[in-house]
Write an enzyme that holds these catalytic residues in place. Structure first.
Site, PDB file in Angstrom:
ATOM      1  N   ASP A 177      -6.540   0.487   1.022  1.00 40.32           N
ATOM      2  CA  ASP A 177      -6.581   0.666   2.475  1.00 40.32           C
ATOM      3  C   ASP A 177      -7.923   0.144   2.993  1.00 40.32           C
ATOM      4  O   ASP A 177      -8.697  -0.457   2.248  1.00 40.32           O
ATOM      5  CB  ASP A 177      -6.343   2.138   2.854  1.00 40.32           C
ATOM      6  CG  ASP A 177      -7.574   2.992   2.569  1.00 40.32           C
ATOM      7  OD1 ASP A 177      -8.468   2.528   1.825  1.00 40.32           O
ATOM      8  OD2 ASP A 177      -7.664   4.101   3.113  1.00 40.32           O
ATOM      9  N   LYS A 218       0.839  -1.204   0.000  1.00 40.51           N
ATOM     10  CA  LYS A 218       0.000   0.000   0.000  1.00 40.51           C
ATOM     11  C   LYS A 218       0.875   1.257   0.000  1.00 40.51           C
ATOM     12  O   LYS A 218       0.654   2.174  -0.792  1.00 40.51           O
ATOM     13  CB  LYS A 218      -0.920   0.010   1.229  1.00 40.51           C
ATOM     14  CG  LYS A 218      -1.909   1.159   1.210  1.00 40.51           C
ATOM     15  CD  LYS A 218      -2.695   1.250   2.480  1.00 40.51           C
ATOM     16  CE  LYS A 218      -1.895   1.961   3.507  1.00 40.51           C
ATOM     17  NZ  LYS A 218      -2.512   2.853   4.412  1.00 40.51           N
TER      18      LYS A 218
END
Ligand code: SF4
Length: 215
Positions: free
Chosen positions: A139, A121
């Protein structure tokens, strides 16, 4: 699962509600963005933005951070959760950037993910926002919205969410789509009490319809 056409339509509706979405972290250089994203794990962007000015001023580049005492780094970030570990990651990350990448933040997934404290991420956010290299950072908001809309199955892993979104959405839109979905998840399709009754996606969302009908 939601078709490619309906996924595209869903993103169009989200963009109408949250136009020109962008990241909420403040940063001025790719290195400072990398620092900010590492700090933002399990912390709010607001809390990171609060410590950023003094932190960035004291550590303008990897060299200054690599040679700093851990305790001094901690003194700048102690208001942020997990700050002991994050201080270690920041310092080790700066040291490796100097040793392996000539002091420059690398611009590939593989190199970025090889740095301490940097996962998929974080790499996607840095590549997308600092270098405009398309990536889809997943997320908690992106994952929740994707599952509720049945873009992916409920049990999908973070990697499976990323794979589905990048297969269904145009590459040139990935960065803004990621930011748009975060805002949509943060303010509309919230974890608790999503605002389904007035949601523009209610007509294609079985989860929203179930919630509205059971009220
Ligand atoms: S209808 Fe409800 S669950 Fe579905 S996307 Fe909208 S807010 Fe989320």
């Amino acid at each position: 699962m939601l078709s490619k056409a309906k996924t595209l339509w869903a993103l169009e509706q989200m963009k109408l509600e949250f136009p020109n979405a962008q990241g909420a972290l403040n940063w001025d250089t790719p290195f400072h963005l990398l620092m900010a994203v590492i700090l933002s794990a399990q912390a709010t962007d607001i809390s990171v933005n609060k410590v950023a000015p003094a932190l960035f001023d004291r550590f303008p580049d990897p060299a200054s951070l690599a040679s700093a005492d851990l305790q001094e780094i901690e003194s700048y970030i102690h208001s942020i959760g997990l700050y002991h570990n994050k201080a270690k990651h920041l310092k080790a990350c700066a040291q490796q950037i100097i040793a392996r990448f000539d002091g420059q933040v690398p611009q590939s997934h593989t190199d970025l993910e090889s740095l301490p404290g940097v996962g998929r991420k974080t790499a996607n956010v840095v590549l997308g926002d600092a270098f405009r290299i398309p990536g889809f950072a997943v997320d908690t908001h992106v994952a929740r919205v994707s599952k509720r809309l049945q873009i992916v199955k409920k049990s999908a892993s973070v990697q499976e969410v990323e794979q589905a979104l990048t297969a269904k959405l145009p590459k040139g839109e990935w960065v803004i789509d990621h930011h748009t979905m975060i805002l949509f998840g943060r303010y509309r399709c919230t974890a608790r009490n999503p605002k389904c009754e007035t949601c523009p996606l209610l007509s294609i969302c079985a989860e929203g319809q179930r919630r509205v009908n059971t009220k």
